[in-house]
Design a protein around this motif. Structure first.
Motif, PDB file in Angstrom:
ATOM      1  N   ILE A  43      -6.537   4.561  18.612  1.00 45.52           N
ATOM      2  CA  ILE A  43      -5.561   3.445  18.505  1.00 45.52           C
ATOM      3  C   ILE A  43      -5.724   2.390  17.588  1.00 45.52           C
ATOM      4  CG2 ILE A  43      -5.224   1.247  20.159  1.00 45.52           C
ATOM      5  CD1 ILE A  43      -5.822   3.000  22.476  1.00 45.52           C
ATOM      6  N   LEU A  44      -6.917   2.221  17.367  1.00 44.82           N
ATOM      7  CA  LEU A  44      -7.259   1.404  15.748  1.00 44.82           C
ATOM      8  C   LEU A  44      -6.447   2.040  14.516  1.00 44.82           C
ATOM      9  CD1 LEU A  44     -11.242   0.816  15.927  1.00 44.82           C
ATOM     10  CD2 LEU A  44      -9.299  -0.847  16.274  1.00 44.82           C
ATOM     11  N   TYR A  45      -6.462   3.189  14.454  1.00 45.48           N
ATOM     12  CA  TYR A  45      -5.531   3.985  13.425  1.00 45.48           C
ATOM     13  C   TYR A  45      -4.133   3.475  13.692  1.00 45.48           C
ATOM     14  CZ  TYR A  45      -3.801   7.719  10.462  1.00 45.48           C
ATOM     15  OH  TYR A  45      -3.252   8.250   9.289  1.00 45.48           O
ATOM     16  N   LEU A  46      -3.365   3.454  14.807  1.00 43.73           N
ATOM     17  CA  LEU A  46      -2.133   3.163  14.878  1.00 43.73           C
ATOM     18  C   LEU A  46      -2.034   1.754  14.795  1.00 43.73           C
ATOM     19  CD1 LEU A  46      -0.984   5.172  18.072  1.00 43.73           C
ATOM     20  CD2 LEU A  46      -0.701   5.621  15.673  1.00 43.73           C
ATOM     21  N   LEU A  47      -2.746   0.826  14.996  1.00 48.00           N
ATOM     22  CA  LEU A  47      -2.680  -0.651  14.841  1.00 48.00           C
ATOM     23  C   LEU A  47      -2.957  -0.980  13.345  1.00 48.00           C
ATOM     24  CD1 LEU A  47      -4.991  -2.016  17.718  1.00 48.00           C
ATOM     25  CD2 LEU A  47      -2.627  -2.244  17.529  1.00 48.00           C
ATOM     26  N   HIS A  48      -3.619  -0.254  12.660  1.00 47.21           N
ATOM     27  CA  HIS A  48      -3.506  -0.434  11.227  1.00 47.21           C
ATOM     28  C   HIS A  48      -2.051  -0.310  10.612  1.00 47.21           C
ATOM     29  CE1 HIS A  48      -3.611   0.378   6.885  1.00 47.21           C
ATOM     30  NE2 HIS A  48      -3.144   1.694   7.008  1.00 47.21           N
ATOM     31  N   PHE A  49      -1.384   0.616  11.075  1.00 51.56           N
ATOM     32  CA  PHE A  49       0.186   0.869  10.385  1.00 51.56           C
ATOM     33  C   PHE A  49       0.941  -0.473  10.944  1.00 51.56           C
ATOM     34  CE2 PHE A  49      -1.408   4.785  10.420  1.00 51.56           C
ATOM     35  CZ  PHE A  49      -0.736   5.412   9.086  1.00 51.56           C
ATOM     36  N   VAL A  50       0.779  -1.105  12.160  1.00 48.66           N
ATOM     37  CA  VAL A  50       1.576  -2.295  12.641  1.00 48.66           C
ATOM     38  C   VAL A  50       0.943  -3.335  11.658  1.00 48.66           C
ATOM     39  CG1 VAL A  50       1.766  -3.693  14.593  1.00 48.66           C
ATOM     40  CG2 VAL A  50       1.566  -1.457  14.856  1.00 48.66           C
ATOM     41  N   SER A  51      -0.298  -3.468  11.613  1.00 49.78           N
ATOM     42  CA  SER A  51      -0.838  -4.741  10.914  1.00 49.78           C
ATOM     43  C   SER A  51      -0.624  -4.962   9.296  1.00 49.78           C
ATOM     44  CB  SER A  51      -2.308  -4.771  10.813  1.00 49.78           C
ATOM     45  OG  SER A  51      -2.818  -4.911  12.276  1.00 49.78           O
ATOM     46  N   PHE A  52      -0.430  -3.576   8.648  1.00 48.82           N
ATOM     47  CA  PHE A  52       0.183  -3.361   7.338  1.00 48.82           C
ATOM     48  C   PHE A  52       1.239  -4.031   7.302  1.00 48.82           C
ATOM     49  CE2 PHE A  52       2.477  -0.966   4.247  1.00 48.82           C
ATOM     50  CZ  PHE A  52       1.509  -0.854   3.132  1.00 48.82           C
ATOM     51  N   TYR A  53       2.383  -3.392   8.036  1.00 47.03           N
ATOM     52  CA  TYR A  53       3.782  -4.038   7.718  1.00 47.03           C
ATOM     53  C   TYR A  53       3.811  -5.640   8.136  1.00 47.03           C
ATOM     54  CZ  TYR A  53       5.210   0.557   6.391  1.00 47.03           C
ATOM     55  OH  TYR A  53       5.265   1.567   5.729  1.00 47.03           O
ATOM     56  N   ILE A  54       3.178  -5.939   9.307  1.00 46.63           N
ATOM     57  CA  ILE A  54       3.154  -7.392   9.737  1.00 46.63           C
ATOM     58  C   ILE A  54       2.707  -8.264   8.734  1.00 46.63           C
ATOM     59  CG2 ILE A  54       2.544  -9.065  11.215  1.00 46.63           C
ATOM     60  CD1 ILE A  54       2.828  -6.957  13.548  1.00 46.63           C
ATOM     61  N   SER A  55       1.684  -8.028   8.200  1.00 44.56           N
ATOM     62  CA  SER A  55       1.094  -8.887   7.187  1.00 44.56           C
ATOM     63  C   SER A  55       1.641  -8.845   5.810  1.00 44.56           C
ATOM     64  CB  SER A  55      -0.452  -8.492   6.930  1.00 44.56           C
ATOM     65  OG  SER A  55      -0.733  -6.971   6.569  1.00 44.56           O
ATOM     66  N   ASN A  56       2.424  -7.831   5.515  1.00 45.61           N
ATOM     67  CA  ASN A  56       3.284  -7.739   4.275  1.00 45.61           C
ATOM     68  C   ASN A  56       2.200  -7.423   3.068  1.00 45.61           C
ATOM     69  OD1 ASN A  56       5.257  -7.181   2.631  1.00 45.61           O
ATOM     70  ND2 ASN A  56       5.789  -9.377   2.214  1.00 45.61           N
ATOM     71  N   ILE A  57       1.137  -6.972   3.331  1.00 47.00           N
ATOM     72  CA  ILE A  57      -0.173  -6.696   2.446  1.00 47.00           C
ATOM     73  C   ILE A  57       0.531  -5.807   1.101  1.00 47.00           C
ATOM     74  CG2 ILE A  57      -0.884  -4.541   3.382  1.00 47.00           C
ATOM     75  CD1 ILE A  57      -3.802  -5.592   2.692  1.00 47.00           C
ATOM     76  N   ALA A  58       1.456  -4.974   1.184  1.00 53.54           N
ATOM     77  CA  ALA A  58       1.863  -4.375   0.034  1.00 53.54           C
ATOM     78  C   ALA A  58       2.778  -5.072  -1.164  1.00 53.54           C
ATOM     79  CB  ALA A  58       2.994  -3.120   0.558  1.00 53.54           C
ATOM     80  N   TYR A  59       3.280  -6.326  -0.759  1.00 54.63           N
ATOM     81  CA  TYR A  59       3.833  -6.996  -1.764  1.00 54.63           C
ATOM     82  C   TYR A  59       3.253  -7.496  -2.938  1.00 54.63           C
ATOM     83  CZ  TYR A  59       6.726 -11.164  -3.081  1.00 54.63           C
ATOM     84  OH  TYR A  59       7.492 -11.900  -3.948  1.00 54.63           O
TER      85      TYR A  59
END
Length: 458
Positions: A43-59
Motif C-alpha cells: 500500500i505504501l508503494y501505491l501511495l507513492h504514485f498518488v503522492s508523486f502526482y499530487i505534490s507535482n514533484i516532477a515539475y
C-alpha cells in the motif's frame, strides 16, 4: 514529440523513486515498533504514485538546485504522510502503521528519495548526453539572440539533450570549441546527413521567414522548437507550448503520439524480442552449421542507419556469399528498384541455404537482439544501408524519424511488387502519420500471416 518526452521523463522519475520507497518501507518493516502488516509495503508503494502526482514533484525536476530539491522532497513526503494517515483510517485492520513507524518512514523516505533524485540528475548531466540514444539538438540563431539560448541548450540540467551543431545566420565567422558550427548554406545538408532529433530556432521574425524553416524541417520528420517571442502565431499549425529555462517555446511535430502508446510499444518490443531470441537460439542449432558450410560466418553484421540518422550494427543470419558487398557494385545495373534501395531478381549472391531462410524469413531472427537493446522495434521502417542513406533527399529522411523495425507496413503490403523507393517512403510516412500501438499489433498479425504463407519475400 515534446509532450510525450516530458511524460516519459515523469514515468522514469516516479519509477526510480518507487525503488527508494520500497527500500525505505523494507528497512522500517524490520523495526518491531513500526507495527507493519503484510499489506503495508504494497500500500505504501501505491501511495507513492498518488503522492508523486499530487505534490507535482516532477515539475522542473532537472533544473532545481540542492536546497530546492530538498524542499520539494519534503513537500512530497508531507502529502505522503497525509495519505498514510487517511488510508490507515479508511482501511483499519488491513493497513496499519504505528506513529513511530510513520516517523521512521518519513525520515528514511525523505533521505532515500532525495538521494535517488540526485543520482538521476547526475546521470542526466554526465552520462545521458553521451548515450547514442540521447536527443540531438541543432540550433539556428542570430547574434542578438545567441547568448541565453546557447547556454540553455548547452546545459543538460536545463534542456534534455545534446547540442551537436549551431548556425548563426548573421555571423559566418562564429566559432566555438565545444559545438560544431555549420554555415547557413550547409545547414540543410547537415540536418539531412547527421543525427538531428530537434531543431531549435531562435531568430527575430522581422528579419527571417521562420515559417519556411519550420516547413523544411517538418518535411524531414524532425521536431522544430521556436522561441514564442520570435514567431507570429497566425501561421501556426500542430504545436505544443512549454517553458524551457525561462523561455516560452512552441514545438512543431508531424505527429504527437500518446505517451501511453509509446510506453506500450517499448514493452511490446521487449516481450517480443525475448520470445524471438528464444526461437532464434533453438533455430541456430540447425541453421548455424548449414550456413557455415561455405567457410563463412553464420551471422551477417552490417552498419545500418536508424532513427534520425543513428548508426548501429544490424544482425541477420547470413544468406549471401561472403563477398556479397564487393559483388554488389557489379550488379547495380540490374537493380529493379528506382531510388534509394537495391533489389534484383534471382540475386546470384544468395546461397542455397540463404534462399530457404529468406523465403521463410528465418534470416531476420537475430534482429530481435537489435530490438531488445533499443536500436530497432518490432514494427517500424526498414533501416537503410549507409550508402543508401548517403543518397537520401531531405524528404526521404522523414522515414527515419521513426525507429526502424523488423517488419512494417511496407513488408506486409507486397514488398516484392514495389519497385519505386518513393512508394516505400509513402507507405512508411502513412504508417507514421497514423501510428498507434493498435496499428503495430495489426501489422504484427499481418506479418505472421505473410510469413506463414511465404508471401512477398525473395
Amino acid at each position: 514529440m515534446g509532450e510525450e518526452r516530458i511524460e516519459l521523463e515523469k514515468l522514469n522519475i516516479v519509477l526510480f523513486q518507487s525503488l527508494a520507497v520500497l527500500f525505505s518501507a523494507y528497512i522500517v518493516s524490520l523495526f518491531k515498533d513500526a507495527e507493519y502488516t503484510s499489506q503495508t509495503i504494497a500500500i505504501l508503494y501505491l501511495l507513492h504514485f498518488v503522492s508523486f502526482y499530487i505534490s507535482n514533484i516532477a515539475y522542473r525536476f532537472y533544473s532545481r538546485g540542492y536546497l530546492d530539491e530538498l524542499f520539494q522532497v519534503l513537500k512530497y513526503n508531507v502529502f505522503f504522510a497525509v495519505g498514510i494517515t487517511f488510508t490507515s483510517f479508511m482501511l483499519d485492520g488491513v493497513f496499519s502503521i504505528s506513529r513511530r513507524g510513520m516517523i521512521y518512514f518519513f525520515l528514511l523516505n525523505t533521505f532515500s528519495v532525495y538521494v535517488m533524485d540526485l543520482l538521476l540528475k547526475r546521470y542526466r548531466k554526465s552520462v545521458s548526453p553521451r548515450r547514442k540514444s540521447s536527443r540531438k539538438i541543432f540550433l539556428i540563431t542570430a547574434t542578438s539572440r545567441m547568448e541565453k539560448v546557447f547556454d540553455i541548450l548547452h546545459s543538460p540540467s536545463l534542456y534534455h539533450g545534446e547540442l551537436i551543431g549551431v548556425t548563426v545566420m548573421d555571423d559566418t565567422d562564429f566559432a566555438h570549441s565545444g559545438v560544431r558550427v555549420v554555415q547557413p548554406e550547409q545547414m540543410m545538408n547537415f540536418v539531412t546527413k547527421e543525427v538531428v532529433d530537434e531543431v531549435f530556432i531562435n531568430l527575430p521574425s522581422e528579419d527571417y521567414n521562420i515559417s519556411d524553416f519550420v516547413s523544411e524541417f517538418e518535411s524531414m520528420g524532425i521536431d522544430v522548437t521556436v522561441n514564442l517571442n520570435a514567431f507570429n502565431f497566425a501561421s501556426l499549425g500542430n504545436k505544443r507550448v512549454r517553458e524551457v529555462g525561462g523561455l516560452s517555446v512552441v514545438t512543431f511535430s508531424t505527429n504527437f503520439y500518446k505517451p501511453s502508446h509509446v510506453f506500450a510499444k517499448r514493452l511490446l518490443d521487449i516481450a517480443g524480442a525475448l520470445f524471438g531470441l528464444l526461437i532464434c537460439g533453438l533455430v541456430s542449432i540447425v541453421l548455424v552449421p548449414l550456413i557455415r558450410k561455405d567457410g563463412g560466418p553464420a551471422f551477417f553484421v552490417q552498419k545500418r542507419v536508424g532513427k534520425n540518422g543513428r548508426y548501429f550494427n544490424f544482425y541477420k543470419f547470413r544468406s549471401m556469399r561472403v563477398d556479397a558487398e564487393e559483388i554488389k557494385k557489379d550488379l547495380m545495373a540490374q537493380n529493379t528498384m528506382t531510388g534509394g534501395m537495391f533489389k534484383m531478381e534471382n540475386d546470384p549472391r544468395v546461397t542455397p541455404i540463404g534462399r530457404f531462410i529468406r523465403k521463410t524469413s528465418l534470416d531476420e531472427l537475430p534482429q530481435f537482439y537489435n530490438v531488445l537493446i533499443g536500436d530497432m522495434s518490432l514494427v517500424g521502417t526498414r533501416p537503410p544501408t549507409v550508402d543508401e542513406y548517403q543518397d537520401y533527399t531531405p524528404a526521404q529522411k522523414r522515414r527515419l524519424s521513426f525507429k526502424p523495425g523488423i517488419t512494417g507496413l511496407w513488408q506486409v503490403s507486397g514488398r516484392s511488387e514495389i519497385t519505386d523507393f518513393d512508394e516505400v517512403v509513402k507507405l512508411d510516412v502513412a504508417y507514421m502519420d497514423g501510428w498507434t500501438i493498435w496499428r503495430d499489433i495489426q501489422i504484427l498479425l499481418k506479418t505472421v500471416k505473410v510469413v506463414l504463407r511465404k508471401e512477398g519475400a525473395k
